[in-house]
Write an enzyme that holds these catalytic residues in place. Structure first.
Site, mmCIF file in Angstrom:
data_model
loop_
_atom_site.group_PDB
_atom_site.id
_atom_site.type_symbol
_atom_site.label_atom_id
_atom_site.label_comp_id
_atom_site.label_asym_id
_atom_site.label_seq_id
_atom_site.Cartn_x
_atom_site.Cartn_y
_atom_site.Cartn_z
ATOM 1 N N GLU A 1 0.812 -1.212 0.000
ATOM 2 C CA GLU A 1 0.000 0.000 0.000
ATOM 3 C C GLU A 1 0.846 1.263 0.000
ATOM 4 O OE1 GLU A 1 -0.704 2.241 2.733
ATOM 5 O OE2 GLU A 1 0.734 1.341 4.092
ATOM 6 N N HIS B 1 -3.689 -3.004 3.177
ATOM 7 C CA HIS B 1 -3.049 -2.598 4.429
ATOM 8 C C HIS B 1 -2.642 -3.834 5.235
ATOM 9 C CE1 HIS B 1 -4.439 1.572 3.866
ATOM 10 N NE2 HIS B 1 -3.557 1.876 4.790
#
Length: 343
Positions: free
Chosen positions: A10, A310
């Site tokens: 990410e 994430h």
């Protein structure tokens, strides 16, 4: 020395926060390159810089490259140190994200700590304080971690000016009582409530959001509250709490300039519906936050929705310090089992 590519996965600030915490806890120097390379404004912004400085202070460490806009840093930690710590972000940057950096470090100190952080308490790019206080920390309490957090002043983007205070007791010392964690079922539904917070905005903003929430979720008037809070600037957030026997899920949706109140409410409605329909106990945001404390403790497993980027990125950073300790397996539509092997 471990070298971390800050552009992987990410590619955001979480890579910095997890790397700093694990470096301080394991005593391993770390270099982080290409910091926040995938963000519109790459490099260290105010909240990331304060997180770096805070990690260095609570571990007696030294850091090179700790300046605004820096895209690389090297951190040489010493030892987690308890104390009465104060950190000022100096902007509306997220207090909760700075806390997420120092919390795991101070859990490894030899005594209790208090941490006061000033800045943004409610920021659309970070979990609100209510998420930590009512969802994340109560779950950690089940594995022997004792910490509390409270809002002292609300601070919204862009004015900031808020403050939070946290108390932290050591949890991973020689007398640690950490136990394996398991959260596979929500348990019985106990309560559901939403609160619309506004600061320095017309009252009709809260009323419209509350009405749209009640209509979209078929909730009663008693289940949706409106509250005006004091803050330095304008702000608006919807905080919804879904309380089950085994876990509380906290959902948030933030008002922004030129975003209709009804749109804010619809974002909250969609999040709530997805979580309820999935039937799993751990929401997307809680899932990636659980990895680090479980990996540092006795491990465990939980059911959640499809792992976010994430989560997978956080697992990859943890692997650089502790080995491949996080795995996930699909069990059904939006139903995944995440397993974490402890130390």
């Amino acid at each position: 020395m471990i070298t971390i590519d800050g552009s992987q996965g990410e590619g955001g600030g979480q890579i910095v926060r997890t790397s700093l915490a694990l470096a301080a806890i394991t005593g391993t120097p770390v270099t982080i390159e290409r910091i926040r390379a995938k963000r519109p404004k790459p490099g260290l912004q105010r909240q990331h810089l304060v997180a770096v400085q805070a990690a260095a202070r609570v571990s007696g460490g030294q850091v090179e490259g700790a300046e605004l806009g820096s895209r690389a840093l090297t951190f040489h930690p010493q030892q987690p140190t308890a104390g009465d710590w104060h950190f000022d972000i100096g902007s509306a940057g997220s207090c909760t994200l700075v806390l997420q950096t120092v919390l795991p470090i101070l859990l490894h100190a030899t005594g209790g700590s208090t941490v006061t952080i000033t800045g943004g308490t409610h920021n659309g790019m970070a979990p609100p304080v209510e998420f930590l206080a009512e969802s994340f920390l109560p779950v950690l309490h089940r594995v022997g971690i004792s910490a509390t957090v409270e809002v002292q002043r609300h601070g919204f983007y862009p004015a900031g000016g808020g403050a939070i205070r946290t108390t932290i007791q050591p949890a991973f010392g020689s007398n640690s009582s950490s136990v394996p964690f398991e959260l596979l079922e929500r348990g019985k539904a106990l309560d559901r409530r939403a609160e619309v917070l506004i600061a320095n905005l017309p009252a009709h903003v809260a009323s419209r959001e509350a009405q749209a929430l009640k209509h979209g979720l078929h909730w009663s008037h008693s289940e949706v509250d409106e509250r005006e809070v004091r803050a330095d600037g304008p702000g608006n957030v919807i905080i919804a709490r879904l309380r089950f026997a085994n876990v509380t899920t906290v959902v948030s949706a933030f008002g922004e300039l030129r975003k209709a109140a009804e749109q804010v409410a619809q974002e909250a409605v969609q999040q709530i519906r997805r979580h309820l329909e999935a039937g799993v106990p751990v929401c997307e945001h809680l899932a990636d936050q659980l990895l680090l404390p479980l990996a540092l403790g006795a491990g465990g497993r939980f059911r959640t929705v499809k792992p976010s980027e994430h989560l997978t990125t956080n697992a990859a950073i943890i692997a650089r310090f502790l080995g491949e300790v996080v795995t996930w397996e699909e069990q059904g539509a939006d139903d995944w089992l995440v397993t974490v092997t402890g130390r």
